[in-house]
Write a protein that holds these residues in place. Structure first.
Motif, PDB file in Angstrom:
ATOM      1  N   SER A   1       0.828  -1.208   0.000  1.00 34.31           N
ATOM      2  CA  SER A   1       0.000   0.000   0.000  1.00 34.31           C
ATOM      3  C   SER A   1       0.863   1.258   0.000  1.00 34.31           C
ATOM      4  O   SER A   1       0.545   2.242  -0.679  1.00 34.31           O
ATOM      5  CB  SER A   1      -0.945   0.001   1.204  1.00 34.31           C
ATOM      6  OG  SER A   1      -0.219   0.086   2.420  1.00 34.31           O
ATOM      7  N   THR A   2       1.983   1.237   0.745  1.00 33.27           N
ATOM      8  CA  THR A   2       2.887   2.384   0.764  1.00 33.27           C
ATOM      9  C   THR A   2       3.421   2.661  -0.633  1.00 33.27           C
ATOM     10  O   THR A   2       3.479   3.816  -1.087  1.00 33.27           O
ATOM     11  CB  THR A   2       4.054   2.136   1.734  1.00 33.27           C
ATOM     12  OG1 THR A   2       3.535   1.984   3.057  1.00 33.27           O
ATOM     13  CG2 THR A   2       5.046   3.291   1.720  1.00 33.27           C
ATOM     14  N   ARG A   3       3.798   1.602  -1.343  1.00 34.41           N
ATOM     15  CA  ARG A   3       4.350   1.780  -2.681  1.00 34.41           C
ATOM     16  C   ARG A   3       3.277   2.189  -3.687  1.00 34.41           C
ATOM     17  O   ARG A   3       3.552   2.958  -4.617  1.00 34.41           O
ATOM     18  CB  ARG A   3       5.045   0.498  -3.118  1.00 34.41           C
ATOM     19  CG  ARG A   3       6.269   0.201  -2.248  1.00 34.41           C
ATOM     20  CD  ARG A   3       7.042  -1.008  -2.691  1.00 34.41           C
ATOM     21  NE  ARG A   3       8.249  -1.156  -1.875  1.00 34.41           N
ATOM     22  CZ  ARG A   3       9.224  -2.028  -2.152  1.00 34.41           C
ATOM     23  NH1 ARG A   3       9.129  -2.807  -3.208  1.00 34.41           N
ATOM     24  NH2 ARG A   3      10.283  -2.099  -1.366  1.00 34.41           N
TER      25      ARG A   3
ATOM     26  N   TYR B   1       0.640   4.053  -2.996  1.00 37.06           N
ATOM     27  CA  TYR B   1       0.360   5.468  -2.747  1.00 37.06           C
ATOM     28  C   TYR B   1       1.489   6.369  -3.255  1.00 37.06           C
ATOM     29  O   TYR B   1       1.257   7.514  -3.654  1.00 37.06           O
ATOM     30  CB  TYR B   1       0.168   5.715  -1.242  1.00 37.06           C
ATOM     31  CG  TYR B   1      -1.168   5.253  -0.715  1.00 37.06           C
ATOM     32  CD1 TYR B   1      -2.359   5.659  -1.305  1.00 37.06           C
ATOM     33  CD2 TYR B   1      -1.241   4.415   0.396  1.00 37.06           C
ATOM     34  CE1 TYR B   1      -3.588   5.235  -0.816  1.00 37.06           C
ATOM     35  CE2 TYR B   1      -2.464   3.987   0.895  1.00 37.06           C
ATOM     36  CZ  TYR B   1      -3.637   4.400   0.288  1.00 37.06           C
ATOM     37  OH  TYR B   1      -4.843   3.982   0.775  1.00 37.06           O
ATOM     38  N   ASN B   2       2.723   5.843  -3.240  1.00 42.24           N
ATOM     39  CA  ASN B   2       3.884   6.670  -3.557  1.00 42.24           C
ATOM     40  C   ASN B   2       4.323   6.573  -5.017  1.00 42.24           C
ATOM     41  O   ASN B   2       5.211   7.314  -5.438  1.00 42.24           O
ATOM     42  CB  ASN B   2       5.056   6.274  -2.645  1.00 42.24           C
ATOM     43  CG  ASN B   2       6.175   7.296  -2.671  1.00 42.24           C
ATOM     44  OD1 ASN B   2       5.951   8.457  -2.345  1.00 42.24           O
ATOM     45  ND2 ASN B   2       7.366   6.880  -3.066  1.00 42.24           N
ATOM     46  N   GLN B   3       3.715   5.697  -5.817  1.00 41.99           N
ATOM     47  CA  GLN B   3       4.171   5.503  -7.193  1.00 41.99           C
ATOM     48  C   GLN B   3       3.831   6.721  -8.069  1.00 41.99           C
ATOM     49  O   GLN B   3       2.851   7.432  -7.823  1.00 41.99           O
ATOM     50  CB  GLN B   3       3.540   4.242  -7.786  1.00 41.99           C
ATOM     51  CG  GLN B   3       2.049   4.346  -8.046  1.00 41.99           C
ATOM     52  CD  GLN B   3       1.503   3.116  -8.729  1.00 41.99           C
ATOM     53  OE1 GLN B   3       2.157   2.524  -9.577  1.00 41.99           O
ATOM     54  NE2 GLN B   3       0.277   2.721  -8.357  1.00 41.99           N
ATOM     55  N   PRO B   4       4.652   6.963  -9.083  1.00 36.94           N
ATOM     56  CA  PRO B   4       4.334   8.058 -10.018  1.00 36.94           C
ATOM     57  C   PRO B   4       3.101   7.703 -10.853  1.00 36.94           C
ATOM     58  O   PRO B   4       2.780   6.532 -11.043  1.00 36.94           O
ATOM     59  CB  PRO B   4       5.587   8.143 -10.879  1.00 36.94           C
ATOM     60  CG  PRO B   4       6.198   6.782 -10.808  1.00 36.94           C
ATOM     61  CD  PRO B   4       5.899   6.265  -9.429  1.00 36.94           C
ATOM     62  N   THR B   5       2.425   8.712 -11.345  1.00 32.84           N
ATOM     63  CA  THR B   5       1.211   8.513 -12.129  1.00 32.84           C
ATOM     64  C   THR B   5       1.308   9.246 -13.462  1.00 32.84           C
ATOM     65  O   THR B   5       2.106  10.181 -13.620  1.00 32.84           O
ATOM     66  CB  THR B   5      -0.026   9.012 -11.373  1.00 32.84           C
ATOM     67  OG1 THR B   5       0.140  10.410 -11.069  1.00 32.84           O
ATOM     68  CG2 THR B   5      -0.207   8.251 -10.063  1.00 32.84           C
TER      69      THR B   5
ATOM     70  N   GLY C   1      -1.436   4.703 -12.067  1.00 34.81           N
ATOM     71  CA  GLY C   1      -0.106   4.344 -11.598  1.00 34.81           C
ATOM     72  C   GLY C   1       0.764   3.803 -12.715  1.00 34.81           C
ATOM     73  O   GLY C   1       0.305   3.043 -13.576  1.00 34.81           O
TER      74      GLY C   1
END
Length: 249
Positions: A179-181, A183-187, A193
């Motif tokens: 979930s952390t990754r 939320y933090n991934q570029p879009t 994502g």
């Protein structure tokens, strides 16, 4: 980190295997120093032992000795696997030309095992005493009357919450990492994502690329964050229920 990871992994497994330890302990003490056929067999086999203990002692009895079992597993496996991993990281398992030495590996494994077993032996004894405790009609072996905490003590709730915290962290950390990754991934321009399609894809990519331990990154921080939260939540919940039932009677 090797000590912590190996210890936590062993604790997570122990939560699920401890009932088998209870059954094993009872069956090994049954008929102690008595000739076959001269004693009553309370436990005929593994499945019958599970049923008998659950029926007579209650289902909670299948987790008897869990607290010392968790401490034993954390200490013994933390030392055993952690020491071996440290020896491997320092290059002690290889010869001067860089090849893996079976002799060095065996010596390191034996030394790590001896250290873990020696330090864990007193805790194993307490675990055995607690797991052997049973109702008189199905008791086997000597019955020690150890009682870690008084009945209705707040320490019971605290100890149970600490065990729950370990189980929760072991079960939830991979999903927390995913979930952390996510939320933090570029879009892209549409907010989609660019690295992961969803939580299962994040879990699979992490496991394939970084290995199983990659899914447990930050587990120490997770426990020190989630552990106290779980402990305090369950502790306050238990105490509030106790106060409610005490003053509403």
């Amino acid at each position: 980190m090797d000590f912590l990871m190996s210890g936590l992994a062993a604790c997570g497994a122990c939560v699920f295997t401890n009932p088998l330890e209870v059954v094993k302990t009872r069956m090994q003490l049954q008929g102690e120093l008595q000739a076959p056929g001269t004693y009553q067999r309370h436990y005929r086999n593994v499945f019958h032992a599970f049923f008998t203990i659950g029926k007579v002692d209650g289902l909670a009895a299948l987790q008897k000795g869990l607290a010392p079992a968790l401490l034993y597993q954390f200490l013994m496996n933390g030392i055993r696997l952690g020491t071996y991993g440290l020896a491997e990281a320092k290059g002690y398992l290889h010869t001067a030309d860089g090849t893996l030495s079976p002799v060095h590996s065996a010596a390191a494994g034996a030394l790590a095992g001896i250290m873990g077993a020696y330090l864990g032996s007193p805790i194993y004894m307490v675990k055995t005493h607690l797991q052997a405790q049973a109702a008189s009609e199905i008791a086997v072996g000597h019955q020690y009357k150890h009682q870690i905490f008084p009945p209705q003590s707040w320490k019971v709730a605290l100890a149970a919450a600490m065990v729950s915290g370990i189980a929760v962290v072991m079960a939830m950390t991979p999903f927390d990492v995913a979930s952390t990754r996510l939320y933090n991934q570029p879009t892209d321009a549409h907010g989609k994502g660019l690295m992961y399609r969803g939580i299962l894809d994040a879990l699979l990519q992490t496991a394939r690329t970084e290995g199983i331990w990659g899914m447990y990154k930050g587990i120490g921080a997770s426990y020190f964050r989630l552990g106290p939260h779980t402990i305090l939540s369950l502790f306050f919940w238990d105490q509030l229920r106790f106060l409610y039932h005490t003053y509403t009677k």
